[in-house]
Design a protein around this motif. Structure first.
Motif, mmCIF file in Angstrom:
data_model
loop_
_atom_site.group_PDB
_atom_site.id
_atom_site.type_symbol
_atom_site.label_atom_id
_atom_site.label_comp_id
_atom_site.label_asym_id
_atom_site.label_seq_id
_atom_site.Cartn_x
_atom_site.Cartn_y
_atom_site.Cartn_z
ATOM 1 N N HIS A 1 9.490 16.037 -2.515
ATOM 2 C CA HIS A 1 8.597 15.307 -1.630
ATOM 3 C C HIS A 1 7.155 15.813 -2.354
ATOM 4 O O HIS A 1 6.335 15.056 -2.396
ATOM 5 C CB HIS A 1 8.628 15.538 -0.545
ATOM 6 C CG HIS A 1 7.296 15.434 0.556
ATOM 7 N ND1 HIS A 1 6.765 14.263 0.965
ATOM 8 C CD2 HIS A 1 6.234 16.583 0.961
ATOM 9 C CE1 HIS A 1 5.799 14.347 1.461
ATOM 10 N NE2 HIS A 1 5.361 15.595 1.690
ATOM 11 N N ILE A 2 6.948 17.051 -2.576
ATOM 12 C CA ILE A 2 5.788 17.794 -2.947
ATOM 13 C C ILE A 2 5.602 17.267 -4.420
ATOM 14 O O ILE A 2 4.441 16.844 -4.883
ATOM 15 C CB ILE A 2 5.766 19.261 -3.162
ATOM 16 C CG1 ILE A 2 5.822 19.673 -1.645
ATOM 17 C CG2 ILE A 2 4.573 19.927 -3.749
ATOM 18 C CD1 ILE A 2 4.580 19.544 -0.893
ATOM 19 N N ALA A 3 6.719 17.291 -5.288
ATOM 20 C CA ALA A 3 6.330 16.497 -6.690
ATOM 21 C C ALA A 3 5.758 15.137 -6.460
ATOM 22 O O ALA A 3 5.020 14.824 -7.501
ATOM 23 C CB ALA A 3 7.676 16.813 -7.428
ATOM 24 N N HIS B 1 2.030 24.195 5.933
ATOM 25 C CA HIS B 1 2.051 22.745 6.368
ATOM 26 C C HIS B 1 3.743 22.974 6.963
ATOM 27 O O HIS B 1 4.550 23.646 6.962
ATOM 28 C CB HIS B 1 1.972 21.984 5.295
ATOM 29 C CG HIS B 1 0.696 22.167 4.491
ATOM 30 N ND1 HIS B 1 -0.227 21.243 4.859
ATOM 31 C CD2 HIS B 1 0.293 22.908 3.644
ATOM 32 C CE1 HIS B 1 -1.213 21.615 4.113
ATOM 33 N NE2 HIS B 1 -1.053 22.594 3.255
ATOM 34 N N LEU B 2 4.027 21.543 7.501
ATOM 35 C CA LEU B 2 5.593 21.404 7.915
ATOM 36 C C LEU B 2 5.992 20.264 7.388
ATOM 37 O O LEU B 2 5.364 19.076 7.417
ATOM 38 C CB LEU B 2 5.391 21.498 9.578
ATOM 39 C CG LEU B 2 6.764 21.144 10.158
ATOM 40 C CD1 LEU B 2 7.681 22.691 9.953
ATOM 41 C CD2 LEU B 2 6.650 20.919 11.538
ATOM 42 N N TYR B 3 6.960 20.193 6.975
ATOM 43 C CA TYR B 3 7.629 19.035 6.154
ATOM 44 C C TYR B 3 8.821 18.775 7.070
ATOM 45 O O TYR B 3 9.668 19.771 7.342
ATOM 46 C CB TYR B 3 8.298 19.228 4.861
ATOM 47 C CG TYR B 3 9.037 18.324 4.136
ATOM 48 C CD1 TYR B 3 8.642 16.957 3.841
ATOM 49 C CD2 TYR B 3 10.523 18.659 4.046
ATOM 50 C CE1 TYR B 3 9.538 16.025 3.238
ATOM 51 C CE2 TYR B 3 11.261 17.656 3.425
ATOM 52 C CZ TYR B 3 10.770 16.421 3.260
ATOM 53 O OH TYR B 3 11.449 15.375 2.686
ATOM 54 N N THR B 4 8.982 17.416 7.434
ATOM 55 C CA THR B 4 10.181 16.896 8.214
ATOM 56 C C THR B 4 10.890 15.872 7.076
ATOM 57 O O THR B 4 10.162 14.946 6.672
ATOM 58 C CB THR B 4 9.582 16.258 9.440
ATOM 59 O OG1 THR B 4 9.044 17.314 10.112
ATOM 60 C CG2 THR B 4 10.913 15.652 10.187
ATOM 61 N N ASP B 5 11.985 16.407 7.044
ATOM 62 C CA ASP B 5 12.941 15.349 5.969
ATOM 63 C C ASP B 5 13.235 14.028 6.702
ATOM 64 O O ASP B 5 13.954 13.932 7.604
ATOM 65 C CB ASP B 5 14.196 16.048 5.634
ATOM 66 C CG ASP B 5 14.922 15.384 4.666
ATOM 67 O OD1 ASP B 5 14.354 14.474 4.147
ATOM 68 O OD2 ASP B 5 15.959 15.714 4.502
ATOM 69 N N PRO B 6 12.791 12.858 6.154
ATOM 70 C CA PRO B 6 13.044 11.500 6.850
ATOM 71 C C PRO B 6 14.580 11.323 6.754
ATOM 72 O O PRO B 6 15.084 10.447 7.462
ATOM 73 C CB PRO B 6 12.317 10.609 5.912
ATOM 74 C CG PRO B 6 12.098 11.259 4.810
ATOM 75 C CD PRO B 6 11.946 12.698 5.089
ATOM 76 N N SER C 1 13.334 19.870 9.688
ATOM 77 C CA SER C 1 11.856 20.352 9.365
ATOM 78 C C SER C 1 11.771 21.684 8.782
ATOM 79 O O SER C 1 12.632 22.736 9.211
ATOM 80 C CB SER C 1 10.909 20.183 10.582
ATOM 81 O OG SER C 1 10.753 19.067 10.968
ATOM 82 N N ILE C 2 10.928 21.765 7.838
ATOM 83 C CA ILE C 2 10.671 23.158 7.299
ATOM 84 C C ILE C 2 9.262 23.555 7.161
ATOM 85 O O ILE C 2 8.444 22.574 6.647
ATOM 86 C CB ILE C 2 11.521 23.261 6.060
ATOM 87 C CG1 ILE C 2 11.484 24.893 5.424
ATOM 88 C CG2 ILE C 2 11.095 22.551 4.991
ATOM 89 C CD1 ILE C 2 12.393 25.079 4.123
ATOM 90 N N PRO C 3 8.703 24.639 7.403
ATOM 91 C CA PRO C 3 7.319 24.964 7.141
ATOM 92 C C PRO C 3 7.044 25.506 5.424
ATOM 93 O O PRO C 3 8.244 26.027 5.051
ATOM 94 C CB PRO C 3 6.948 26.055 7.826
ATOM 95 C CG PRO C 3 8.317 26.768 8.388
ATOM 96 C CD PRO C 3 9.181 25.641 8.348
ATOM 97 N N LEU D 1 19.826 24.192 1.402
ATOM 98 C CA LEU D 1 19.471 23.604 0.103
ATOM 99 C C LEU D 1 19.044 22.177 -0.127
ATOM 100 O O LEU D 1 18.287 21.676 -0.767
ATOM 101 C CB LEU D 1 20.732 23.726 -0.794
ATOM 102 C CG LEU D 1 21.106 25.479 -0.973
ATOM 103 C CD1 LEU D 1 22.484 25.669 -1.877
ATOM 104 C CD2 LEU D 1 19.879 26.056 -1.908
ATOM 105 N N THR D 2 19.715 21.341 0.973
ATOM 106 C CA THR D 2 19.293 20.013 1.039
ATOM 107 C C THR D 2 18.006 19.883 1.343
ATOM 108 O O THR D 2 17.224 19.246 0.827
ATOM 109 C CB THR D 2 20.352 19.092 2.070
ATOM 110 O OG1 THR D 2 21.627 19.226 1.440
ATOM 111 C CG2 THR D 2 19.716 17.716 2.259
ATOM 112 N N LEU D 3 17.291 20.542 2.658
ATOM 113 C CA LEU D 3 16.203 20.401 2.903
ATOM 114 C C LEU D 3 15.284 21.020 1.866
ATOM 115 O O LEU D 3 14.300 20.468 1.710
ATOM 116 C CB LEU D 3 16.212 21.175 4.207
ATOM 117 C CG LEU D 3 14.874 21.310 5.133
ATOM 118 C CD1 LEU D 3 14.335 19.950 5.415
ATOM 119 C CD2 LEU D 3 14.951 22.200 6.243
ATOM 120 N N VAL D 4 15.492 22.195 1.156
ATOM 121 C CA VAL D 4 14.334 22.730 0.489
ATOM 122 C C VAL D 4 14.216 21.800 -0.870
ATOM 123 O O VAL D 4 13.182 21.654 -1.390
ATOM 124 C CB VAL D 4 14.885 24.322 0.029
ATOM 125 C CG1 VAL D 4 14.123 24.751 -1.030
ATOM 126 C CG2 VAL D 4 14.681 25.140 1.238
#
Length: 464
Positions: free
Chosen positions: A313-315, A208-213, A218-220, A304-307
């Protein structure tokens, strides 16, 4: 003959072949049918009365497994056109380029396991060995890599050159085997190359790809959900972060680089601890865009902010039990765990830190955490770094269960598991396991293979 005494007609055979053709010999007819794709090689040879099919194997499948040092081909499954007599098949009847055959079985299904019954599948199981050196080669008169005299760890480049493993196989039948009907299949020079690959350890993960609002970055990531995931239930969340060598643009690298993610998705582990698994991929593109995820300055980074935002987000997006969020990682991944735990002290219930270190003073904030730490004596950064950290925590009143003497990483799995269970039985909030010799990257080739440590991790609950 059919039950009415008439001759059975194969509907697949063209009409003109059903009639009597005086000038066409049996062998020629079989050859025409085989060429037309209406008979297999084995059936064509049998119909023609020949002793040996030209191509007795019509498919080879490579089956992989992820080991401590990465994904490799564990088995080759050969599909024969006719069932084989198991008693006639031995490991020495086959040769595979670049691999050692450990055992061979014959079965009716394409899965390993001995069988005394004839089958069309031959399963070749390959021997494995750890490809990561336990001890770094000495340089300029340095000691041999044991203890304090270990050679200095090579510097890790900021951009990874890791590539996906070669999962192909090339098989030859070099010995004589027999079909269930007694037909001899003689040795052949023909090379059978794998045309399919099965990766069961990776199969349950989706990408998946997450884009931080907040930042727009973005990070896969790779995500595993338990087989019978029920949104009405609450599940533990296991967060795994890989080392810098995984920072390439292949999204599945955190899965095939070692066991840190996939071991928790194994059938055995999911039976004991059904859990959601998150394995982000900090790509080479992100290294260029945002900089390294962690570095030796031990400071908070954009990565580290993105991760950490992805983890949160997943939690929130899935049915996660906030009391059972667990973190683990090696090298860069372990440092990521420490940094996130420092910044969000109420996030993790427990963490397994492998071959990593951080600013000792900053780690004061972790004195009340549930941690299991594994390092090798030959790791020139993690070993002294975690010695300093554990000494600091003990000075602040933290109880730590330690190895009395460094453990031998080459002990059997059962012996290491027994040692780890004895250490866990002391009931300390932190456990510190040091292994003799070794090197930085060697540490995680065995660190995730100890069930007692994984069981300890999932037994912890978030402290309040």
């Amino acid at each position: 003959m059919d039950r009415h005494g008439g001759k059975i007609v194969d509907p697949l055979v063209p009409v003109f072949f059903r009639k009597k053709v005086p000038f066409m010999k049996k062998k020629s007819l079989a050859l025409v049918l085989f060429t037309a794709g209406l008979l297999t090689a084995g059936a064509a040879a049998e119909a023609a009365g020949t002793a040996v099919p030209v191509w007795p194997v019509d498919k080879v499948t490579a089956v992989t497994h992820v080991y401590g040092d990465g994904e490799k081909v564990a088995e080759a499954v050969l599909h024969y056109t006719s069932p084989l007599d198991p008693a006639s098949v031995q490991a020495e009847d086959f040769a595979v380029d670049g691999r050692t055959i450990e055992s061979v079985t014959v079965g009716r299904e394409p899965a390993s396991g001995s069988s005394a019954r004839p089958g069309q599948y031959v399963i070749l199981k390959f021997a494995q060995h750890n490809t990561v050196p336990m001890v770094l080669p000495s340089r300029n008169g340095e000691k041999d890599g044991k203890g304090k005299g270990a050679a200095e760890e090579p510097k890790v480049p900021t951009h990874s050159d890791r590539t996906a493993p070669d999962l192909s196989v090339a098989v030859r039948q070099v010995g004589e085997v027999k079909t269930a009907r007694g037909q001899v299949l003689a040795p052949m020079d023909r090379i059978y190359r794998s045309s399919a690959t099965e990766e069961p350890d990776l199969a349950g993960f989706t990408q998946h790809l997450y884009t931080d609002p907040e930042t727009g970055w973005s990070i896969p990531y790779n995500l595993y959900l338990p087989e019978k995931y029920d949104p009405q239930k609450k599940y533990p969340l296991l967060f795994f972060c890989a080392d810098m060598s995984a920072n390439n643009n292949d999204l599945t690298t955190p899965l095939y680089q070692g066991m840190g993610a996939v071991i928790f998705a194994s059938a055995e582990e999911q039976h004991k601890h059904p859990a959601i698994i998150l394995a982000p991929q900090y790509t080479d593109k992100l290294v260029t865009q945002l900089g390294m995820l962690t570095d030796d300055t031990n400071t908070w980074t954009k990565g580290l902010t993105l991760v950490s935002h992805l983890l949160q987000h997943i939690a929130a997006a899935y049915s996660v039990d906030p009391e059972r969020i667990y973190g683990t990682g090696q090298s860069q991944g372990g440092m990521t765990n420490i940094a996130i735990s420092d910044r969000y002290p109420d996030l993790f219930a427990a963490q397994y830190l492998v071959a990593c270190q951080w600013n000792t003073e900053e780690m004061k904030a972790m004195k009340d955490k549930h941690l299991w730490i594994t390092v090798c004596e030959g790791d020139t950064k993690a070993y002294p770094g975690m010695n300093a950290a554990t000494a600091l925590w003990e000075s602040l009143g933290t109880r730590i269960a330690r190895t009395a003497e460094p453990w031998d990483s080459t002990l059997s799995a059962a012996e290491l598991d027994a040692k780890a269970r004895a250490l866990a039985a002391q009931g300390a909030p932190m456990n510190y396991t040091v292994f003799a010799g070794g090197s930085h990257m060697y540490t995680w080739t065995f660190a995730y293979q100890i069930p007692a440590i994984r069981d300890w991790l999932f037994a912890q609950r978030r402290a309040h």
